[in-house]
Design a protein around this motif. Structure first.
Motif, short mmCIF file in Angstrom:
data_model
loop_
_atom_site.label_atom_id
_atom_site.label_comp_id
_atom_site.label_asym_id
_atom_site.label_seq_id
_atom_site.Cartn_x
_atom_site.Cartn_y
_atom_site.Cartn_z
N UNK A 1 -7.90 12.45 -0.34
CA UNK A 1 -7.41 13.17 0.83
C UNK A 1 -7.83 14.64 0.78
N UNK A 2 -7.79 15.21 -0.39
CA UNK A 2 -8.11 16.63 -0.53
C UNK A 2 -9.61 16.90 -0.42
N UNK A 3 -10.42 15.85 -0.54
CA UNK A 3 -11.88 16.02 -0.50
C UNK A 3 -12.49 15.08 0.54
N UNK A 4 -12.17 15.28 1.82
CA UNK A 4 -12.65 14.38 2.87
C UNK A 4 -14.15 14.52 3.10
N UNK A 5 -14.77 13.40 3.43
CA UNK A 5 -16.21 13.40 3.74
C UNK A 5 -16.43 12.59 5.02
N UNK A 6 -17.29 13.09 5.88
CA UNK A 6 -17.59 12.41 7.14
C UNK A 6 -18.52 11.22 6.91
N UNK A 7 -18.71 10.45 7.98
CA UNK A 7 -19.53 9.26 7.91
C UNK A 7 -20.94 9.52 7.42
N UNK A 8 -21.41 8.67 6.50
CA UNK A 8 -22.71 8.75 5.85
C UNK A 8 -22.84 9.97 4.94
N UNK B 1 -6.91 19.92 9.23
CA UNK B 1 -5.58 19.52 8.79
C UNK B 1 -4.67 20.74 8.89
N UNK B 2 -3.63 20.67 9.69
CA UNK B 2 -2.82 21.84 10.00
C UNK B 2 -1.47 21.86 9.30
N UNK B 3 -1.14 20.80 8.57
CA UNK B 3 0.13 20.76 7.85
C UNK B 3 -0.12 21.09 6.39
N UNK B 4 0.75 21.94 5.83
CA UNK B 4 0.62 22.30 4.43
C UNK B 4 1.19 21.19 3.55
N UNK B 5 0.41 20.74 2.57
CA UNK B 5 0.84 19.79 1.57
C UNK B 5 0.02 20.04 0.32
N UNK B 6 0.51 19.66 -0.85
CA UNK B 6 -0.21 20.00 -2.09
C UNK B 6 -1.64 19.49 -2.15
N UNK B 7 -1.90 18.42 -1.46
CA UNK B 7 -3.24 17.82 -1.48
C UNK B 7 -3.93 17.97 -0.12
N UNK B 8 -3.61 19.01 0.58
CA UNK B 8 -4.24 19.29 1.87
C UNK B 8 -5.76 19.36 1.73
N UNK B 9 -6.46 19.01 2.78
CA UNK B 9 -7.92 19.05 2.77
C UNK B 9 -8.43 20.40 2.29
N UNK B 10 -9.39 20.35 1.39
CA UNK B 10 -10.03 21.57 0.90
C UNK B 10 -11.31 21.89 1.66
N UNK B 11 -11.61 21.06 2.66
CA UNK B 11 -12.86 21.23 3.43
C UNK B 11 -12.50 21.62 4.86
N UNK B 12 -12.78 22.84 5.27
CA UNK B 12 -12.43 23.27 6.63
C UNK B 12 -13.05 22.35 7.69
N UNK B 13 -12.22 21.97 8.67
CA UNK B 13 -12.72 21.16 9.78
C UNK B 13 -12.90 19.70 9.47
#
Length: 402
Positions: free
Chosen positions: A22-29, A84-96
């Motif tokens: 969750x903290x390191x999201x990656x887009x398709x492909x 991701x606009x909600x604060x959580x310990x594992x919030x996305x580290x990748x803007x957008x």
């Protein structure tokens, strides 16, 4: 329901894994990191790993015993291009970018099941664990199929699972027939003759034509499609003129949108009728129009036999918490391409209440870690029940022919 003890013991690891994804999201492909983690964990479990289908796709194969039946289990891996606009310990580290549809949870659950099955090996047959890239509109399933998924990894049935906010985490819905709609795109460009806004009679007004087209568009569902057949036609994009030039009637208006249906016949009807209205409107206003309809994702329709097998597994794992009546979604999922190549069943796993409106594709969404054990347990029950059943049948058949 009872979650197998080995999966219960694995839950802290699976939760940490899910939150890391969750903290390191990656887009398709682009799921290089995610695919690397998946491949490593499968390999560590002693599962044969194949990489590269659809660029970042991963397929793990586990063959046990002499059972001839082969099934595929699919999890999608990609995130969405949204903040991701909600604060959580594992919030996305990748803007957008964020996991706003729970694919991080889907990946973790299937890995949990694979790790369990690799140790217990309580089945006879072949399981292909399919970790798919680019489900979110970028065509990952189609790419995997075109690049030989079912030639390299033949399946007698293929199964999918998606989390569903609003269902409790210990509930699952298994329903025969349509589950998700086709997801197609359409575009029209009305081409008139631009002129001064004070002298409309000297031109051909594409904006007025576009307005007529937009107001007529909803008559397709309301007056052309059978009222007993669900369908959606929505205009979602409109480009015309310049807000800095409000005395200019533009030459062109571009309109685009989506069309959704649950049956091939209605899908064909939507393509035909949108075009008919576009061309008819253009003719009425004495202008021209370009029309294109892009077939992106077919509907997901659960096969009767595959659904019966999935239902039996769900009941063995969830007991009385199995729903056999649940409304289909007008969203789309390219699992449909897998189900075109093998009998398929797509089920809905509870994700708990939609807290503060955090539904799929919402900036506040989060996968419910409480569902991890239930999802992994379903996958295990499906494999052990389906493949063991095939082994028993094979032995009976062999005994009969002696």
């Amino acid at each position: 329901m009872s979650i197998p003890a080995r999966i219960e013991d694995d839950l802290p690891f699976l939760m940490a894994l899910r939150r890391d994804l969750h903290a390191h999201p990656e887009l398709g492909f682009e799921e290089e990191r995610t695919a690397g983690i998946v491949a490593r964990l499968l390999d560590d479990a002693g599962i044969t790993v194949h990489r590269g289908l659809g660029d970042t796709g991963v397929v793990g194969t586990l063959e046990v015993g002499r059972g001839a039946r082969r099934i595929g289990l699919r999890a999608d891996m990609d995130a969405l291009a949204m903040p991701e606009l909600v604060e959580r310990p594992y919030k996305s580290t990748v803007p957008g970018k964020m996991h706003a549809c729970g694919h991080d949870g889907h990946t973790a659950m299937l890995l949990g099941a694979a790790r369990h099955l690799a140790v217990t090996r309580n089945f006879s047959g072949t399981v292909h664990f399919i970790f798919q890239p680019a489900e979110e509109g970028r065509g990952g399933a189609r790419r995997m199929v075109e690049e030989g998924l079912f030639r390299l990894f033949p399946c007698d049935a293929v199964y999918g699972l998606h989390n569903m906010p609003g269902l409790a985490v210990d509930e699952i819905a298994v329903v025969e027939g349509p589950q998700l709609a086709s997801s197609d795109s359409w575009r029209t460009t009305f081409r008139g003759t631009g002129t001064h806004g004070a002298k409309p009679h000297l031109g051909r007004d594409s904006i007025t034509a576009a307005g007529t087209f937009l107001s007529s568009l909803q008559t397709i569902v309301g007056r052309v499609v059978d009222p007993l057949q669900p369908a959606v036609v929505s205009a979602c994009s409109l480009q015309a003129g310049d807000p800095k030039a409000l005395n200019v009637i533009p030459d062109t208006v571009e309109i685009g949108g989506t069309a959704r249906a649950y049956s091939p016949e209605v899908r064909d009807q939507l393509e035909t009728e949108i075009g008919r209205l576009a061309h008819g409107t253009a003719s009425m206003y004495g202008i021209s129009v370009d029309y294109a309809f892009e077939r992106r994702i077919p509907p997901v329709i659960n096969d009767p036999d595959a659904t019966a097998r999935a239902l039996a597994a769900a009941r063995s794992a969830f007991g009385g918490k199995v729903l056999t009546s649940f409304p289909p979604s007008t969203a789309g999922d390219d699992f449909a391409f897998f189900a075109q190549n093998a009998p398929g069943c797509y089920v809905w796993l509870g994700n708990g209440p939609a807290v503060d409106g955090a539904l799929h594709h919402n900036t506040a969404y989060d996968f419910n870690d409480g569902a991890l054990g239930y999802g992994a347990a379903y996958w295990v029950a499906l494999v052990e029940r389906e493949l063991k059943a095939e082994l028993v049948f094979g032995l009976q058949q062999h005994s009969f022919t002696l």
